[in-house]
Design a protein around this motif. Structure first.
Motif: not given
Length: 215
Positions: A77-83
């Motif tokens: 989720r953190d990766l998706i949010r940042t991307t």
């Protein structure tokens, strides 16, 4: 002179990599506007066709479907949010978010395509789900998205309470499955070239320019 380019974007509105892929693709197309004039058509794909109307907690769903533990889910989720943020889209999902049945969304998107409002509705649905955390199983939420996209609320409500476009969406879903599409986003260019996944801008742009040069 630029080359006309048809792009079929096969996706679901509860797929985070689909909004990432769309934003990335759009940036790539803007960068490649010197060589192509694109026309994007949104095509239906249901990640969870058997999902009940009340939906399911996202963490529970991911654990059941992929066997992913909470810590790994948070990392994703953190990766998706940042991307997504890097592409200008606010992603507000968390451990209490839910995933929904999206068949009615695809019915409205089919209708929107008849009025040249597909992109606006697609973005309104992505925003309702990922940014605002609204219930896509609630037809009034879908009506609100239709209105935000410049479509008539009463007309949207009538579609949702009838059987309108059921057969059309099922036909289109079947067609893309028969073409071998099993995961999304899937980007099909001019009916011949497939680009899979939420690729970086540079990857999309390179493929677009290469395809334009071949033609």
């Amino acid at each position: 002179m630029t080359k006309p380019m048809r792009i079929d974007f096969v996706s679901d509105v509860v797929c985070p990599w689909c909004i990432i892929g769309l934003k990335s693709l759009e940036t790539a197309l803007a960068n490649a506007s010197d060589v192509v004039t694109p026309e994007i058509h949104f095509q239906p794909f249901e990640l969870n066709p058997d999902m009940p109307r009340e939906g399911q907690n996202i963490g529970e769903h991911i654990a059941q479907k992929y066997g992913t533990d909470p810590e790994r889910s948070k990392g994703t989720r953190d990766l998706i949010r940042t991307t997504a943020e890097g592409l200008g889209f606010a992603m507000q999902t968390g451990p209490d978010s839910r995933i929904w049945n999206t068949f009615d969304c695809h019915r409205l998107l089919h209708w929107a395509g008849e009025h040249d409002r597909q992109h606006a509705l697609k973005m309104a649905l992505f925003t309702a789900h990922f940014t605002e955390g609204r219930d896509l199983g609630d037809r009034e939420v879908l009506v609100d998205a239709a209105v935000a996209a410049g479509l008539g609320g009463d007309a949207a409500r009538e579609i949702l309470t009838s059987g309108a476009y059921i057969d059309d969406v099922r036909r289109d879903e079947r067609f893309w499955r028969e073409q071998g599409i099993t995961a999304v986003p899937a980007v099909i260019i001019d009916g011949k070239y497939l680009i899979s996944g939420g690729q970086p801008v540079a990857a999309f742009e390179k493929a677009i320019r290469s395809i334009a040069a071949e033609s």
